[in-house]
Motif scaffolding. Sequence first.
Motif, PDB file in Angstrom:
ATOM      1  N   ARG A  19       5.009 -12.400   0.999  1.00  0.00           N
ATOM      2  CA  ARG A  19       6.106 -11.392   1.453  1.00  0.00           C
ATOM      3  C   ARG A  19       5.675 -10.157   1.039  1.00  0.00           C
ATOM      4  O   ARG A  19       4.841  -9.963   0.032  1.00  0.00           O
ATOM      5  CB  ARG A  19       7.455 -11.805   0.871  1.00  0.00           C
ATOM      6  N   ARG A  21       7.578  -6.952  -0.771  1.00  0.00           N
ATOM      7  CA  ARG A  21       8.962  -6.486  -1.163  1.00  0.00           C
ATOM      8  C   ARG A  21       8.622  -5.246  -1.861  1.00  0.00           C
ATOM      9  O   ARG A  21       7.998  -5.169  -2.755  1.00  0.00           O
ATOM     10  CB  ARG A  21       9.663  -7.708  -2.279  1.00  0.00           C
ATOM     11  N   ASP A  22       9.550  -4.158  -1.417  1.00  0.00           N
ATOM     12  CA  ASP A  22       9.394  -2.739  -1.877  1.00  0.00           C
ATOM     13  C   ASP A  22       8.010  -2.326  -1.964  1.00  0.00           C
ATOM     14  O   ASP A  22       7.722  -1.834  -3.205  1.00  0.00           O
ATOM     15  CB  ASP A  22      10.061  -2.707  -3.310  1.00  0.00           C
ATOM     16  N   THR A  26       3.438  -9.888  -2.548  1.00  0.00           N
ATOM     17  CA  THR A  26       3.949 -11.269  -3.487  1.00  0.00           C
ATOM     18  C   THR A  26       3.682 -12.479  -2.729  1.00  0.00           C
ATOM     19  O   THR A  26       3.599 -12.581  -1.407  1.00  0.00           O
ATOM     20  CB  THR A  26       5.575 -11.063  -3.700  1.00  0.00           C
TER      21      THR A  26
END
Length: 81
Positions: A19, A21-22, A26
């Motif tokens: 993923r 994320r921000d 990850t």
Amino acid sequence: IANMAGTWMGVIYGFAGMRVRDGVLTFAPYLPPGWESYRFRLAFQGRRLRVSVDGAGVRCELLSGAPLTVQVNGQAVRLEA
């Protein structure tokens, strides 16, 4: 070709748990029963990475580009070429 893309996405997003994320890449990898390992390469923000998953764990390598910090199972990992 579309089926190949779907398979790649299934492994990468599913089993590898990849993923963003921000802005941080990850991974939460999982090795399915009966599989010995899997690995893949990807490009992210102008960098090339290789990720390998086997029974011993996960290995993330920065093949080219500027240093990068990723998260593997919630732990920050600094990658340098």
